[in-house]
Structures are given as structure tokens and as C-alpha cells.
Design a protein around this motif. Structure first.
Motif, PDB file in Angstrom:
ATOM      1  N   HIS A  24      99.876 -68.560 -21.675  1.00  0.00           N
ATOM      2  CA  HIS A  24      99.667 -68.690 -20.248  1.00  0.00           C
ATOM      3  C   HIS A  24      98.495 -67.831 -19.800  1.00  0.00           C
ATOM      4  CE1 HIS A  24     102.132 -65.065 -20.633  1.00  0.00           C
ATOM      5  NE2 HIS A  24     101.583 -64.675 -19.507  1.00  0.00           N
ATOM      6  N   ALA A  25      98.000 -68.140 -18.630  1.00  0.00           N
ATOM      7  CA  ALA A  25      96.956 -67.333 -18.009  1.00  0.00           C
ATOM      8  C   ALA A  25      97.604 -66.494 -16.926  1.00  0.00           C
ATOM      9  CB  ALA A  25      95.885 -68.230 -17.398  1.00  0.00           C
ATOM     10  N   GLN A  26      97.045 -65.345 -16.683  1.00  0.00           N
ATOM     11  CA  GLN A  26      97.595 -64.460 -15.663  1.00  0.00           C
ATOM     12  C   GLN A  26      96.481 -64.059 -14.710  1.00  0.00           C
ATOM     13  OE1 GLN A  26      99.936 -61.297 -17.262  1.00  0.00           O
ATOM     14  NE2 GLN A  26      99.847 -60.107 -15.383  1.00  0.00           N
ATOM     15  N   LEU A  27      96.774 -64.117 -13.419  1.00  0.00           N
ATOM     16  CA  LEU A  27      95.810 -63.650 -12.435  1.00  0.00           C
ATOM     17  C   LEU A  27      95.729 -62.132 -12.525  1.00  0.00           C
ATOM     18  CD1 LEU A  27      96.916 -65.824  -9.371  1.00  0.00           C
ATOM     19  CD2 LEU A  27      95.033 -66.242 -10.952  1.00  0.00           C
ATOM     20  N   SER A  28      94.518 -61.620 -12.678  1.00  0.00           N
ATOM     21  CA  SER A  28      94.389 -60.183 -12.872  1.00  0.00           C
ATOM     22  C   SER A  28      93.537 -59.508 -11.807  1.00  0.00           C
ATOM     23  CB  SER A  28      93.808 -59.895 -14.257  1.00  0.00           C
ATOM     24  OG  SER A  28      92.532 -60.504 -14.384  1.00  0.00           O
ATOM     25  N   GLU A  29      92.960 -60.276 -10.898  1.00  0.00           N
ATOM     26  CA  GLU A  29      92.189 -59.647  -9.836  1.00  0.00           C
ATOM     27  C   GLU A  29      92.434 -60.375  -8.516  1.00  0.00           C
ATOM     28  OE1 GLU A  29      87.668 -60.670  -9.340  1.00  0.00           O
ATOM     29  OE2 GLU A  29      88.144 -60.805 -11.476  1.00  0.00           O
ATOM     30  N   VAL A  30      92.380 -59.621  -7.447  1.00  0.00           N
ATOM     31  CA  VAL A  30      92.576 -60.165  -6.110  1.00  0.00           C
ATOM     32  C   VAL A  30      91.239 -60.729  -5.643  1.00  0.00           C
ATOM     33  CG1 VAL A  30      93.197 -59.600  -3.733  1.00  0.00           C
ATOM     34  CG2 VAL A  30      94.388 -58.484  -5.629  1.00  0.00           C
ATOM     35  N   ARG A  31      91.249 -61.979  -5.226  1.00  0.00           N
ATOM     36  CA  ARG A  31      90.004 -62.622  -4.802  1.00  0.00           C
ATOM     37  C   ARG A  31      89.948 -62.903  -3.306  1.00  0.00           C
ATOM     38  NH1 ARG A  31      87.166 -65.921  -9.035  1.00  0.00           N
ATOM     39  NH2 ARG A  31      87.790 -64.948 -10.965  1.00  0.00           N
ATOM     40  N   ARG A  32      91.087 -63.101  -2.668  1.00  0.00           N
ATOM     41  CA  ARG A  32      91.089 -63.491  -1.257  1.00  0.00           C
ATOM     42  C   ARG A  32      90.627 -62.351  -0.367  1.00  0.00           C
ATOM     43  NH1 ARG A  32      96.181 -66.524   0.340  1.00  0.00           N
ATOM     44  NH2 ARG A  32      95.071 -68.097  -0.805  1.00  0.00           N
ATOM     45  N   GLN A  33      91.115 -61.149  -0.603  1.00  0.00           N
ATOM     46  CA  GLN A  33      90.712 -60.006   0.213  1.00  0.00           C
ATOM     47  C   GLN A  33      89.384 -59.469  -0.316  1.00  0.00           C
ATOM     48  OE1 GLN A  33      93.859 -60.523  -0.790  1.00  0.00           O
ATOM     49  NE2 GLN A  33      94.728 -60.880   1.227  1.00  0.00           N
ATOM     50  N   LYS A  34      88.532 -59.048   0.604  1.00  0.00           N
ATOM     51  CA  LYS A  34      87.201 -58.562   0.214  1.00  0.00           C
ATOM     52  C   LYS A  34      87.131 -57.041   0.142  1.00  0.00           C
ATOM     53  CE  LYS A  34      85.763 -62.736  -0.016  1.00  0.00           C
ATOM     54  NZ  LYS A  34      85.974 -63.367  -1.292  1.00  0.00           N
ATOM     55  N   ALA A  35      87.791 -56.355   1.066  1.00  0.00           N
ATOM     56  CA  ALA A  35      87.753 -54.890   1.089  1.00  0.00           C
ATOM     57  C   ALA A  35      88.657 -54.334  -0.008  1.00  0.00           C
ATOM     58  CB  ALA A  35      88.213 -54.374   2.454  1.00  0.00           C
ATOM     59  N   ASP A  36      88.199 -53.280  -0.666  1.00  0.00           N
ATOM     60  CA  ASP A  36      88.966 -52.697  -1.777  1.00  0.00           C
ATOM     61  C   ASP A  36      90.359 -52.257  -1.347  1.00  0.00           C
ATOM     62  OD1 ASP A  36      86.963 -53.151  -3.623  1.00  0.00           O
ATOM     63  OD2 ASP A  36      86.086 -51.152  -3.424  1.00  0.00           O
ATOM     64  N   TRP A  37      90.484 -51.665  -0.144  1.00  0.00           N
ATOM     65  CA  TRP A  37      91.801 -51.201   0.302  1.00  0.00           C
ATOM     66  C   TRP A  37      92.750 -52.376   0.513  1.00  0.00           C
ATOM     67  CZ3 TRP A  37      94.236 -52.501   4.806  1.00  0.00           C
ATOM     68  CH2 TRP A  37      93.469 -53.055   5.824  1.00  0.00           C
ATOM     69  N   GLN A  38      92.231 -53.521   0.967  1.00  0.00           N
ATOM     70  CA  GLN A  38      93.067 -54.706   1.144  1.00  0.00           C
ATOM     71  C   GLN A  38      93.495 -55.273  -0.215  1.00  0.00           C
ATOM     72  OE1 GLN A  38      90.463 -57.105   3.597  1.00  0.00           O
ATOM     73  NE2 GLN A  38      91.620 -56.581   5.433  1.00  0.00           N
TER      74      GLN A  38
END
Length: 170
Positions: A24-38
Motif C-alpha cells: 500500500h501507499a501511505q500519505l506522508s505529507e500534508v498538502r492542503r495546508q500551506k503554513a507549517d503550523w497548520q
């Protein structure tokens, strides 16, 4: 798919069986939010560290607690309308857990937009003249629509030529 996010599909959990057989593949990074804190707050929420996620939003003035339902609905409506005026080309969404609250939010936003002239208002005239509302019987009861209303279709309908999630404007 992410087996941590989605429920198993159908009897026998075929998604899990496929993932075990072929990987399987796993999502490893957040793409929707742009700011690092988000991005970090999203990871906190996904990792059941809700307090940490909420604290990040609170520290930036993006979490507002109210004392009761009426005050909360009033604030949601005011914030939505203010953001719509300040950022007319952006999209926004107001959500609630209960359908009664969703109806109250929608009614409040419509009333504010009608008051400001951004949404037509008037008597229920079936002719559809400018400035008038049209009432239609839906499977959820009678609904009124005015010129400028935005509609989200929640199911496919071949006769209307719409698909679930499509947007329309009266």
C-alpha cells in the motif's frame, strides 16, 4: 486509500486484503495546508493529539469559544459574511454537526446577504422575475431559492444533468 482513514469497503474488508497482498501507499505529507503550523496541527489532529492541534489555532486567534448555541451561530454567520465581503473570489464553508444548526446557519447567511442586497429577496413569485424568490418542493420539504443562491447537489441526477458535489447558482 489510507486504511487508517477510510472504513473497510464492503463485507470481508477487500481493501485490507489487497493492501496485505500487494502492499500500500501511505500519505506522508500534508498538502492542503500551506503554513507549517497548520500542517503540524493537521498531523496533531490525525494523530489524536486534538489539544495540541486546537492550541495551535488558538495561539493564532483562530479558535473562538462561545457560551451558547445562539451566540455561536451568530458568530459563524457574521464571520462567513465578513469573509465573503473581504475575499469575494475565495471559497469558504460553514459547517455544523446537527442539521438544525446547518439550517440555522444557512438561513442566517441568506438573510444577511439579502439585507445587503447581494442576494435577491421578495415575495414568492413563481414567474421568477428578478428580485423574487422561487419555492420548490424537494424530498426534504419546501425550499426557497433566490437569484444569487449557490446550490450544492448532493446526489447524481441524470434528468437534471448533475453529479454529486456539483455547484450551481440560481
Amino acid at each position: 486509500g489510507d486504511h487508517e482513514q477510510l472504513q473497510a469497503i464492503g463485507a470481508g474488508a477487500p481493501f485490507r486484503a489487497i493492501a496485505e497482498a500487494v502492499g500500500h501507499a501511505q500519505l506522508s505529507e500534508v498538502r492542503r495546508q500551506k503554513a507549517d503550523w497548520q500542517k503540524q496541527a493537521s498531523i496533531d489532529f490525525a494523530s489524536h493529539r486534538t489539544a495540541a492541534g486546537l492550541s495551535a489555532y488558538e495561539a493564532r486567534g483562530s479558535l473562538h469559544l462561545k457560551t451558547d448555541r445562539a451566540e455561536t451561530l451568530k458568530a459563524i454567520i457574521a464571520d462567513y459574511v465578513a469573509d465573503r465581503s473581504a475575499n469575494p473570489n475565495d471559497t469558504r464553508i460553514a459547517m455544523a454537526h446537527r442539521r438544525d444548526d446547518v439550517r440555522a446557519i444557512n438561513a442566517g447567511i441568506r438573510a444577511q446577504l439579502q439585507e445587503s442586497g447581494e442576494l435577491a429577496k421578495g415575495s414568492n413569485n413563481p414567474s421568477g422575475d428578478k428580485g423574487e424568490e422561487l419555492a420548490y418542493q424537494t424530498h426534504n420539504g419546501k425550499r426557497s431559492f433566490a437569484r444569487g443562491d449557490r446550490i450544492v447537489f448532493l446526489e447524481n441526477d441524470r434528468d437534471l444533468g448533475v453529479k454529486n458535489g456539483m455547484l450551481g447558482e440560481v
